[in-house]
Motif scaffolding. Structure first.
Motif, PDB file in Angstrom:
ATOM      1  N   HIS A 214       0.877  -1.180   0.000  1.00  0.00           N
ATOM      2  CA  HIS A 214       0.000   0.000   0.000  1.00  0.00           C
ATOM      3  C   HIS A 214       0.911   1.226   0.000  1.00  0.00           C
ATOM      4  N   PHE A 215       0.681   2.127  -0.933  1.00  0.00           N
ATOM      5  CA  PHE A 215       1.519   3.326  -1.036  1.00  0.00           C
ATOM      6  C   PHE A 215       0.662   4.576  -0.819  1.00  0.00           C
ATOM      7  N   ALA A 216       1.283   5.592  -0.232  1.00  0.00           N
ATOM      8  CA  ALA A 216       0.625   6.911  -0.157  1.00  0.00           C
ATOM      9  C   ALA A 216       1.593   7.945  -0.720  1.00  0.00           C
ATOM     10  N   PHE A 217       1.033   8.944  -1.407  1.00  0.00           N
ATOM     11  CA  PHE A 217       1.838  10.037  -1.962  1.00  0.00           C
ATOM     12  C   PHE A 217       1.162  11.360  -1.598  1.00  0.00           C
ATOM     13  N   ASN A 218       1.984  12.341  -1.344  1.00  0.00           N
ATOM     14  CA  ASN A 218       1.432  13.668  -1.073  1.00  0.00           C
ATOM     15  C   ASN A 218       2.462  14.707  -1.486  1.00  0.00           C
ATOM     16  N   LEU A 219       2.096  15.971  -1.422  1.00  0.00           N
ATOM     17  CA  LEU A 219       2.973  17.028  -1.919  1.00  0.00           C
ATOM     18  C   LEU A 219       2.922  18.220  -0.971  1.00  0.00           C
ATOM     19  N   LEU A 220       4.077  18.800  -0.680  1.00  0.00           N
ATOM     20  CA  LEU A 220       4.103  20.008   0.171  1.00  0.00           C
ATOM     21  C   LEU A 220       3.862  21.209  -0.732  1.00  0.00           C
ATOM     22  N   TYR A 221       2.619  21.404  -1.111  1.00  0.00           N
ATOM     23  CA  TYR A 221       2.339  22.436  -2.097  1.00  0.00           C
ATOM     24  C   TYR A 221       0.876  22.853  -2.013  1.00  0.00           C
ATOM     25  N   SER A 222       0.611  24.151  -2.254  1.00  0.00           N
ATOM     26  CA  SER A 222      -0.754  24.657  -2.097  1.00  0.00           C
ATOM     27  C   SER A 222      -1.368  25.105  -3.413  1.00  0.00           C
ATOM     28  N   GLU A 262       8.451  19.634  -2.547  1.00  0.00           N
ATOM     29  CA  GLU A 262       8.850  18.341  -1.985  1.00  0.00           C
ATOM     30  C   GLU A 262       7.651  17.380  -2.001  1.00  0.00           C
ATOM     31  N   ALA A 263       7.893  16.183  -2.513  1.00  0.00           N
ATOM     32  CA  ALA A 263       6.834  15.170  -2.535  1.00  0.00           C
ATOM     33  C   ALA A 263       7.089  14.156  -1.426  1.00  0.00           C
ATOM     34  N   VAL A 264       6.020  13.492  -1.020  1.00  0.00           N
ATOM     35  CA  VAL A 264       6.082  12.570   0.114  1.00  0.00           C
ATOM     36  C   VAL A 264       5.643  11.195  -0.354  1.00  0.00           C
ATOM     37  N   MET A 265       6.348  10.164   0.067  1.00  0.00           N
ATOM     38  CA  MET A 265       5.836   8.819  -0.216  1.00  0.00           C
ATOM     39  C   MET A 265       6.023   7.917   0.990  1.00  0.00           C
ATOM     40  N   CYS A 266       5.169   6.923   1.048  1.00  0.00           N
ATOM     41  CA  CYS A 266       5.180   6.022   2.183  1.00  0.00           C
ATOM     42  C   CYS A 266       4.675   4.671   1.682  1.00  0.00           C
ATOM     43  N   VAL A 267       5.252   3.597   2.185  1.00  0.00           N
ATOM     44  CA  VAL A 267       4.766   2.271   1.811  1.00  0.00           C
ATOM     45  C   VAL A 267       4.461   1.508   3.090  1.00  0.00           C
ATOM     46  N   ALA A 268       3.398   0.700   3.050  1.00  0.00           N
ATOM     47  CA  ALA A 268       2.985  -0.019   4.258  1.00  0.00           C
ATOM     48  C   ALA A 268       2.242  -1.284   3.848  1.00  0.00           C
ATOM     49  N   GLU A 269       1.834  -2.030   4.874  1.00  0.00           N
ATOM     50  CA  GLU A 269       1.123  -3.273   4.566  1.00  0.00           C
ATOM     51  C   GLU A 269      -0.393  -3.112   4.515  1.00  0.00           C
ATOM     52  N   SER A 270      -0.869  -1.954   4.994  1.00  0.00           N
ATOM     53  CA  SER A 270      -2.319  -1.725   4.934  1.00  0.00           C
ATOM     54  C   SER A 270      -2.578  -0.221   4.903  1.00  0.00           C
ATOM     55  N   ASP A 271      -3.802   0.141   4.551  1.00  0.00           N
ATOM     56  CA  ASP A 271      -4.170   1.563   4.563  1.00  0.00           C
ATOM     57  C   ASP A 271      -4.105   2.127   5.979  1.00  0.00           C
ATOM     58  N   GLU A 272      -4.461   1.302   6.961  1.00  0.00           N
ATOM     59  CA  GLU A 272      -4.444   1.761   8.362  1.00  0.00           C
ATOM     60  C   GLU A 272      -3.022   2.151   8.764  1.00  0.00           C
ATOM     61  N   GLU A 273      -2.069   1.299   8.322  1.00  0.00           N
ATOM     62  CA  GLU A 273      -0.676   1.581   8.651  1.00  0.00           C
ATOM     63  C   GLU A 273      -0.204   2.860   7.937  1.00  0.00           C
ATOM     64  N   LEU A 274      -0.645   3.029   6.695  1.00  0.00           N
ATOM     65  CA  LEU A 274      -0.291   4.259   5.964  1.00  0.00           C
ATOM     66  C   LEU A 274      -0.791   5.483   6.715  1.00  0.00           C
ATOM     67  N   GLU A 275      -2.042   5.377   7.176  1.00  0.00           N
ATOM     68  CA  GLU A 275      -2.665   6.506   7.863  1.00  0.00           C
ATOM     69  C   GLU A 275      -1.861   6.866   9.118  1.00  0.00           C
ATOM     70  N   THR A 276      -1.488   5.851   9.881  1.00  0.00           N
ATOM     71  CA  THR A 276      -0.714   6.089  11.105  1.00  0.00           C
ATOM     72  C   THR A 276       0.619   6.749  10.769  1.00  0.00           C
ATOM     73  N   ARG A 277       1.269   6.272   9.722  1.00  0.00           N
ATOM     74  CA  ARG A 277       2.580   6.815   9.358  1.00  0.00           C
ATOM     75  C   ARG A 277       2.466   8.256   8.851  1.00  0.00           C
ATOM     76  N   MET A 278       1.437   8.500   8.055  1.00  0.00           N
ATOM     77  CA  MET A 278       1.258   9.871   7.546  1.00  0.00           C
ATOM     78  C   MET A 278       0.960  10.827   8.706  1.00  0.00           C
ATOM     79  N   HIS A 279       0.175  10.376   9.666  1.00  0.00           N
ATOM     80  CA  HIS A 279      -0.115  11.246  10.816  1.00  0.00           C
ATOM     81  C   HIS A 279       1.175  11.568  11.578  1.00  0.00           C
ATOM     82  N   ALA A 280       1.974  10.526  11.821  1.00  0.00           N
ATOM     83  CA  ALA A 280       3.215  10.743  12.576  1.00  0.00           C
ATOM     84  C   ALA A 280       4.115  11.715  11.820  1.00  0.00           C
ATOM     85  N   PHE A 281       4.150  11.564  10.502  1.00  0.00           N
ATOM     86  CA  PHE A 281       4.988  12.429   9.671  1.00  0.00           C
ATOM     87  C   PHE A 281       4.525  13.897   9.763  1.00  0.00           C
ATOM     88  N   VAL A 282       3.224  14.103   9.654  1.00  0.00           N
ATOM     89  CA  VAL A 282       2.712  15.482   9.714  1.00  0.00           C
ATOM     90  C   VAL A 282       3.020  16.095  11.086  1.00  0.00           C
TER      91      VAL A 282
END
Ligand code: GLA
Length: 710
Positions: A214-222, A262-282
């Motif tokens: 499971h991958f998540a991508f985001n961007l530091l951009y408005s 700057e772009a952001v990426m994260c890989v995990a084993e589930s969407d729940e794990e992605l969500e937790t990681r993205m929260h910690a990152f923010v």
């Protein structure tokens, strides 16, 4: 092989005999250190999985870079010419994630045009996130034009992927939308000058075969962003994220460089794990400054109670109510400045309307402070009305095309933030008004999108981007100058919930839609990428002004407690018992505020998959669970609500928050294993008529405080 690791993930690069830089692997952490044997077997795929791409190297997919040269050609062949671990460069005025653990710099080069691409990858180890951006430099002797300059390219093999994007509109922002793309190009983008309510830069990509990552991508951009997912006939997928190439043409003179967001990426084993990681990152790497980890005040906002019809008398009366229920900060919304009696005037005139507020903002702020409330106010700095002193004095400040009637939206035009004089005017006028009333809080709104883009100061082909750089410069200036002020960004509700603005402003007004039922979906969607500590949520007037639906005050509170609590209520129409209920709610919220705002959020049951929504926030030895039934089902036996994230061996005490509309209350002890496997068995707790009959949208909710006792 070159590797970059986080605690649980590995990103592996390799360079082949032709000096092509490829991505070997991105996924769960691997422990191998010697890859010599592997390299002799794994040959072919590397040329297909490139770190950066352009036209002319026999790769016909969407590319990360497209440059047009002075001789009219578009060919760029990027070759690896070195890498090193380095300090992450400062990319201001663009925002950047803070406190990277490790940064890898790759240097790529086209030998004919001498265009250089420095591609950076930074690891944020504890939250398993990797960010990337690039600096493109024209090393040639003639100018060139960047037609596309993406921040991150990730090539993977396989062709079965599912994508989730977060789409919507005003009042229904960031609703997950699932796509099963086949061969072709999937795009998620914004062309309106804002990260937008329509398509957030956050995307999830799920691999449906093989490792099922499971991958998540985001961007530091408005601003205008683009995410592309291209699935090819050759069993490969390319994911690109960065600035939208729509109307983009950036000139680079010799020796000049362009830096992407700057772009952001994260890989995990589930969407729940992605969500937790993205929260910690923010929380750890995006939000910064004095407020990053500080508990946020319970605010009162007067917008829904007065709209433009604000008088000092009404404001003071609302302030008494706010103080009575225990709110801590009063936010004076739209209507306090210039000649603002409706939405058609005064944008740009950031001085108080003394007919409405006889002692100005300073007098009002003093008065409110006397009642024990801190003070903040609303502004919409990027706009200008034709009917304003600012426009009469400086028509050239507006974003307008000479000889063309501008498109007016919500009575306003935009300011041209590519003009340094406009940026200076903004910093000066806002500083002045903030200092005058010693503001504790600013709500920074943005209520229209870009149409009449035109500049005499900048470059037309890079206008959208230069506008955003101008915006960041102004905001950086103000947030540096007033570090104690809490800034909240807003864009007709949640039209600019993005990692770019979050680097400057620690919280966002999630949506103008405060209907509890709709808010559950908006908040759940938002939480895929952003933690509850950045998400403002208010208990507002009933029947709801956006949907017309009624929801009991207890349900409204339970839903708003999922974020940063505020009230937007007309106290003049409240009964004494309503006031007492809100006082108790505020008291309860403050008692558990650290846990509610900064605890680890966990979605237990999603409103998108079922007819109920259950979420928890987890702390060291405590948790809060909120259960919402979305449908009023007559004669249905209660199903248990399974909790999650508790320590199975421990004993907990579970106590329901008392609600004024529910006679029953509940307090019992159970082990974590019981709560997570058997669950909360609530019997007829939701059948209570006193709760349902107050709602026209048929939701019912309960909140539980869970404390570890041994
Ligand atoms: C936007 C905001 C609202 C309110 C109004 C004021 O719509 O999202 O919260 O501040 O502007 O005009």
């Amino acid at each position: 092989m070159i590797r970059l690791d986080t605690e649980n993930t590995t990103l592996l690069f390799s360079v082949d005999g032709n000096n092509i830089l490829g991505v070997e692997y991105y996924g769960k952490r691997i422990t191998d250190t010697n890859f010599d044997g592997l390299l002799s077997v794994h040959r072919e795929p590397r040329a297909e999985r490139l770190v950066a791409s352009s036209f002319g190297a026999y790769d016909f997919r969407e590319s990360s870079l497209l440059a047009e040269y002075a001789d009219g050609t578009f060919v760029t062949r990027l070759r690896y010419c070195g890498h090193n671990f380095t300090k992450k460069p400062d990319i201001s005025p663009l925002p950047s994630a803070r406190d990277a653990d490790e940064t890898l710099e790759f240097c790529l080069w086209d030998e004919v045009t001498e265009l250089t691409v420095k591609q950076y990858f930074s690891a944020y180890k504890k939250c398993d996130v990797i960010t990337s951006f690039c600096v493109i430099e024209n090393g040639g002797k003639s100018p060139c034009w960047l037609r596309k300059a993406m921040s991150l390219q990730l090539d993977l093999s396989g062709d079965k992927f599912e994508i989730t994007t977060f789409n919507g509109a005003w009042g229904r922002e960031r609703i997950p939308s699932r796509h099963k793309p086949g061969i072709g190009i999937f795009r998620n983008d914004s062309k309106s000058g804002a990260s937008s309510a329509e398509s957030n830069p956050l995307i999830y990509v799920e691999e449906k075969r093989g490792a099922k990552r499971h991958f998540a991508f985001n961007l530091l951009y408005s601003g205008n962003h683009l995410e592309e997912v291209e699935i090819t006939s050759y069993n490969s997928v390319r994911i690109l994220t960065g600035i939208n190439d729509f109307m983009f043409r950036k000139k680079l003179m010799p020796c000049q460089a362009f830096t992407t967001p700057e772009a952001v990426m994260c890989v995990a084993e589930s969407d729940e794990e992605l969500e937790t990681r993205m929260h910690a990152f923010v929380k750890r790497h995006i939000v910064r400054g004095e407020w990053a980890e500080r508990e946020r005040p319970v605010v009162f906002n007067n917008w829904e109670a007065t709209y433009f019809d604000m008088t000092e008398e009404k404001i003071l009366c609302l302030a008494d109510g706010a103080a009575q229920i225990g709110a801590e900060l009063f936010v004076l919304d739209d209507g306090w400045f210039g000649q603002r009696y409706d939405e058609n005037s005064s944008m740009g005139d950031w001085y108080p309307n003394c007919k409405k507020l006889k002692d100005g903002l300073a007098g009002l702020a003093d008065n409110l402070r006397g009642k024990g409330l801190k003070f903040g106010f609303w502004v919409e700095p990027e706009m200008i009305s034709k009917n304003s002193d600012l426009y009469r004095a400086h028509p050239e400040y507006a974003m307008e095309i000479p000889g063309r009637e501008p498109y007016i939206q919500r009575g306003e035009m935009m300011l041209d933030l590519t003009n340094p004089e406009v940026r200076q005017y903004l910093v000066d006028s806002l500083s002045h008004v903030m200092e005058e009333c010693k503001a504790d809080f600013i709500k920074w709104d943005f209520n229209r999108l870009m149409t009449d883009v035109f500049t005499v100061c900048g470059e037309m082909g890079a206008y959208f981007h230069e506008y955003i750089l101008g915006l960041y410069e102004v905001i950086r200036n103000l947030t540096d100058r007033y570090p104690h002020v809490l800034f909240e960004s807003c864009a007709s509700g949640g039209g600019r919930m993005d990692l770019g603005l979050l680097c400057f402003m620690p919280q966002v007004w999630t949506s103008d839609n405060t209907d509890a039922r709709d808010r559950i979906a908006i908040q759940e969607g938002t939480l895929f990428g952003y933690p509850q500590s950045v998400m403002s949520a208010h208990v507002s007037i009933c029947p709801n002004h956006q949907t017309g639906d009624s929801t009991s005050i207890e349900n409204r509170f339970n839903v708003a407690s999922c974020g940063l609590l505020g009230f937007e209520i007309d106290f003049m129409k409240c009964t004494a018992s309503d006031m007492e209920t809100m006082r108790r709610q505020t008291e309860y919220y403050k008692q558990h505020r650290r846990l509610l705002q900064f605890g680890r959020y966990r979605k237990v049951e999603s409103c998108f998959d079922s007819d109920r929504s259950v979420w928890m926030v987890l702390g060291e030895n405590e948790a809060i669970a909120v259960i919402v039934e979305l449908e009023n089902k007559v004669c249905r036996h209660g199903e248990p609500y399974l909790l999650s994230g508790l320590d199975e061996e421990s004993l907990y005490e579970v106590t329901m928050r008392p609600q004024c509309n529910v006679e029953q209350t509940l307090s019992f002890q159970a082990t974590g294993s019981y709560l997570c496997n058997v669950g909360l068995v609530l019997g007829d707790l939701f059948a209570d008529e006193t709760d349902r009959h107050e709602n026209s949208n048929s939701i019912a909710s309960r909140m539980f405080y869970i404390r570890k006792i041994s």
